[in-house]
Design a protein around this motif. Structure first.
Motif, mmCIF file in Angstrom:
data_model
loop_
_atom_site.group_PDB
_atom_site.id
_atom_site.type_symbol
_atom_site.label_atom_id
_atom_site.label_comp_id
_atom_site.label_asym_id
_atom_site.label_seq_id
_atom_site.Cartn_x
_atom_site.Cartn_y
_atom_site.Cartn_z
ATOM 1 N N ILE A 201 18.180 10.158 7.949
ATOM 2 C CA ILE A 201 18.312 9.474 9.243
ATOM 3 C C ILE A 201 17.008 9.588 10.034
ATOM 4 C CG2 ILE A 201 19.473 9.520 11.480
ATOM 5 C CD1 ILE A 201 22.022 10.346 10.045
ATOM 6 N N ILE A 202 16.449 10.796 10.111
ATOM 7 C CA ILE A 202 15.193 11.000 10.839
ATOM 8 C C ILE A 202 14.067 10.213 10.173
ATOM 9 C CG2 ILE A 202 13.497 12.707 11.596
ATOM 10 C CD1 ILE A 202 15.756 14.759 11.697
ATOM 11 N N THR A 203 14.094 10.134 8.833
ATOM 12 C CA THR A 203 13.098 9.351 8.111
ATOM 13 C C THR A 203 13.135 7.900 8.541
ATOM 14 O OG1 THR A 203 13.209 10.803 6.171
ATOM 15 C CG2 THR A 203 12.346 8.589 5.824
ATOM 16 N N LEU A 204 14.333 7.344 8.685
ATOM 17 C CA LEU A 204 14.477 5.951 9.120
ATOM 18 C C LEU A 204 13.892 5.750 10.510
ATOM 19 C CD1 LEU A 204 15.586 3.203 8.269
ATOM 20 C CD2 LEU A 204 17.769 3.827 9.313
ATOM 21 N N VAL A 205 14.101 6.716 11.385
ATOM 22 C CA VAL A 205 13.533 6.646 12.738
ATOM 23 C C VAL A 205 12.004 6.682 12.683
ATOM 24 C CG1 VAL A 205 13.357 7.814 14.969
ATOM 25 C CG2 VAL A 205 15.569 7.677 13.808
ATOM 26 N N LEU A 206 11.456 7.568 11.843
ATOM 27 C CA LEU A 206 10.000 7.668 11.709
ATOM 28 C C LEU A 206 9.403 6.375 11.151
ATOM 29 C CD1 LEU A 206 9.621 11.297 10.264
ATOM 30 C CD2 LEU A 206 9.135 10.528 12.592
ATOM 31 N N ILE A 207 10.085 5.771 10.188
ATOM 32 C CA ILE A 207 9.605 4.500 9.628
ATOM 33 C C ILE A 207 9.608 3.413 10.692
ATOM 34 C CG2 ILE A 207 10.124 2.665 7.972
ATOM 35 C CD1 ILE A 207 11.284 4.853 6.138
ATOM 36 N N ALA A 208 10.679 3.366 11.497
ATOM 37 C CA ALA A 208 10.770 2.370 12.561
ATOM 38 C C ALA A 208 9.639 2.550 13.573
ATOM 39 C CB ALA A 208 12.129 2.467 13.254
ATOM 40 N N LEU A 209 9.347 3.789 13.962
ATOM 41 C CA LEU A 209 8.265 4.058 14.909
ATOM 42 C C LEU A 209 6.914 3.668 14.312
ATOM 43 C CD1 LEU A 209 9.397 7.543 16.301
ATOM 44 C CD2 LEU A 209 9.521 5.333 17.474
ATOM 45 N N TRP A 210 6.727 3.943 13.031
ATOM 46 C CA TRP A 210 5.489 3.597 12.325
ATOM 47 C C TRP A 210 5.267 2.083 12.323
ATOM 48 C CZ3 TRP A 210 1.151 5.599 10.438
ATOM 49 C CH2 TRP A 210 0.492 4.989 9.371
ATOM 50 N N VAL A 211 6.320 1.333 12.032
ATOM 51 C CA VAL A 211 6.214 -0.124 11.984
ATOM 52 C C VAL A 211 5.944 -0.693 13.378
ATOM 53 C CG1 VAL A 211 7.493 -2.260 11.522
ATOM 54 C CG2 VAL A 211 7.643 -0.345 9.915
ATOM 55 N N VAL A 212 6.655 -0.208 14.384
ATOM 56 C CA VAL A 212 6.461 -0.690 15.756
ATOM 57 C C VAL A 212 5.026 -0.422 16.218
ATOM 58 C CG1 VAL A 212 7.104 -0.301 18.166
ATOM 59 C CG2 VAL A 212 8.884 -0.504 16.416
ATOM 60 N N TRP A 213 4.510 0.765 15.882
ATOM 61 C CA TRP A 213 3.161 1.136 16.288
ATOM 62 C C TRP A 213 2.116 0.179 15.713
ATOM 63 C CZ3 TRP A 213 -0.240 5.422 13.883
ATOM 64 C CH2 TRP A 213 -1.385 5.616 14.677
ATOM 65 N N LEU A 214 2.296 -0.242 14.451
ATOM 66 C CA LEU A 214 1.306 -1.082 13.767
ATOM 67 C C LEU A 214 1.736 -2.548 13.678
ATOM 68 C CD1 LEU A 214 0.458 1.387 10.848
ATOM 69 C CD2 LEU A 214 -0.848 1.009 12.955
ATOM 70 N N TRP A 215 2.709 -2.923 14.491
ATOM 71 C CA TRP A 215 3.298 -4.272 14.396
ATOM 72 C C TRP A 215 2.260 -5.373 14.600
ATOM 73 C CZ3 TRP A 215 7.748 -5.837 12.479
ATOM 74 C CH2 TRP A 215 8.187 -7.141 12.741
ATOM 75 N N ASN A 216 1.319 -5.195 15.519
ATOM 76 C CA ASN A 216 0.364 -6.244 15.866
ATOM 77 C C ASN A 216 -0.991 -6.080 15.184
ATOM 78 O OD1 ASN A 216 2.159 -7.565 17.690
ATOM 79 N ND2 ASN A 216 1.716 -5.996 19.237
ATOM 80 N N ASP A 217 -1.058 -5.241 14.157
ATOM 81 C CA ASP A 217 -2.309 -5.048 13.429
ATOM 82 C C ASP A 217 -2.510 -6.220 12.464
ATOM 83 O OD1 ASP A 217 -4.329 -4.114 11.539
ATOM 84 O OD2 ASP A 217 -4.039 -2.145 12.454
ATOM 85 N N LYS A 218 -3.432 -7.135 12.798
ATOM 86 C CA LYS A 218 -3.605 -8.373 12.026
ATOM 87 C C LYS A 218 -4.118 -8.106 10.615
ATOM 88 C CE LYS A 218 -4.405 -11.214 16.133
ATOM 89 N NZ LYS A 218 -5.355 -12.116 16.842
ATOM 90 N N ILE A 219 -4.982 -7.102 10.452
ATOM 91 C CA ILE A 219 -5.546 -6.821 9.123
ATOM 92 C C ILE A 219 -4.476 -6.264 8.192
ATOM 93 C CG2 ILE A 219 -7.237 -5.443 7.861
ATOM 94 C CD1 ILE A 219 -9.045 -5.587 10.292
ATOM 95 N N LEU A 220 -3.672 -5.316 8.685
ATOM 96 C CA LEU A 220 -2.603 -4.765 7.863
ATOM 97 C C LEU A 220 -1.521 -5.811 7.614
ATOM 98 C CD1 LEU A 220 -2.239 -1.148 9.326
ATOM 99 C CD2 LEU A 220 -3.352 -1.863 7.205
ATOM 100 N N ARG A 221 -1.313 -6.696 8.571
ATOM 101 C CA ARG A 221 -0.359 -7.796 8.382
ATOM 102 C C ARG A 221 -0.771 -8.663 7.203
ATOM 103 N NH1 ARG A 221 4.847 -8.808 10.093
ATOM 104 N NH2 ARG A 221 5.180 -7.797 12.079
ATOM 105 N N LYS A 222 -2.074 -8.866 7.068
ATOM 106 C CA LYS A 222 -2.573 -9.666 5.949
ATOM 107 C C LYS A 222 -2.365 -8.948 4.628
ATOM 108 C CE LYS A 222 -6.748 -12.021 4.308
ATOM 109 N NZ LYS A 222 -8.200 -12.253 4.557
ATOM 110 N N LYS A 223 -2.528 -7.610 4.642
ATOM 111 C CA LYS A 223 -2.356 -6.829 3.401
ATOM 112 C C LYS A 223 -0.893 -6.767 2.990
ATOM 113 C CE LYS A 223 -3.222 -3.846 0.071
ATOM 114 N NZ LYS A 223 -3.601 -2.457 0.278
ATOM 115 N N TYR A 224 0.034 -6.752 3.971
ATOM 116 C CA TYR A 224 1.474 -6.652 3.696
ATOM 117 C C TYR A 224 2.178 -7.854 4.322
ATOM 118 C CZ TYR A 224 -0.180 -1.919 2.961
ATOM 119 O OH TYR A 224 -0.899 -0.822 2.541
ATOM 120 N N PRO A 225 2.089 -9.029 3.645
ATOM 121 C CA PRO A 225 2.574 -10.274 4.255
ATOM 122 C C PRO A 225 4.073 -10.535 4.079
ATOM 123 C CG PRO A 225 1.569 -10.735 2.134
ATOM 124 C CD PRO A 225 1.449 -9.247 2.345
#
Length: 245
Positions: A201-225
């Motif tokens: 459960i805590i892992t899922l929360v950490l993943i969600a926070l990680w994604v939200v933090w990097l949500w607007n990163d255009k370069i990483l968005r290109k790497k993981y489309p």
């Protein structure tokens, strides 16, 4: 990266490689001990095949990771695809690029699949035996509470760096379904089951926070489309923290 390069030359295994070698020996042994604790298990031959696949996958990943991480010192950037990397573009003959793509395939796809599928399968089998009718056995000791943070962080790294969110979330859903099914029978999770369940459960929360933090990163968005956008920590490192080494 932290230790001086003179201690571990680029043509020799690094400190991380030796830890990974130890992991490949210790973890299969611990998984077998977990299976022994579970009253419900798979046929012995299937357990052995799963452990063998785990060791093969983790070993493939060890070699691939060792080479890929050493390439960082030569300017390789994990946030770019193999063919987009400046140091790869200049390789002659161009057929060498195919070899690096093959290395990436063995590391990121074949190695991860052979490593993580048996790993999560054995964890789930162990989880099926973590139920008890006694309410008192469903309390976690203080030591377990303290270890839950590192455990969750470890699973977060496996899911993000291994790009195995689908496997993780299906395992988590299967655990939730099993908990609800056993609850109808009057059974509750014991302390071991609670530790694993809460860690997920805590892992899922950490993943969600990680994604939200990097949500607007255009370069990483290109790497993981794809639809599921979960950047790898190593890609984040080479993009934003590469100057640390």
């Amino acid at each position: 990266i932290i230790l001086p390069l003179e201690w571990f030359p680029l043509n020799k295994p690094s400190a991380g490689d030796y830890f990974h070698m130890a992991y490949n020996v210790i973890t299969p042994f611990l998984l077998l001990k977990l299976i022994e604790r579970s009253p419900k298990t798979l046929p012995r031959s299937m357990i052995y095949v799963s452990i063998i696949m785990f060791v093969m996958g983790a070993s493939i990943h060890l070699v691939g990771d060792s080479v890929n991480h050493r390439l960082i010192f030569s300017g390789y950037q994990h946030h770019l695809s193999v063919r987009e990397n400046p140091i790869i573009k200049n390789l002659k003959p161009e057929t060498l690029i195919d070899s690096f793509e093959l290395l990436y395939y063995y590391d990121e796809y074949l190695g991860h699949s052979m490593w993580y599928i048996p790993f999560f399968l054995i964890l789930f089998i162990y989880f099926t035996g973590c139920f008890t009718p006694v309410e008192e056995e469903s309390r976690m000791p203080v030591a377990a509470l303290l270890l839950m943070g590192p455990s969750s962080l470890y699973y977060w790294y496996l899911v993000t760096e291994g790009q195995i969110f689908i496997l993780y979330i299906f395992t988590f859903f299967a655990m939730m379904a099993l908990v609800m099914h056993q609850k109808r029978k009057g059974l509750v999770l014991d302390s071991n089951g609670l530790f694993l369940f809460y860690s997920f459960i805590i892992t899922l929360v950490l993943i969600a926070l990680w994604v939200v933090w990097l949500w607007n990163d255009k370069i990483l968005r290109k790497k993981y489309p794809g639809v599921i956008y979960i950047p790898e920590p190593w890609a984040f490192y080479t993009l934003h923290m590469n100057n640390l080494h």
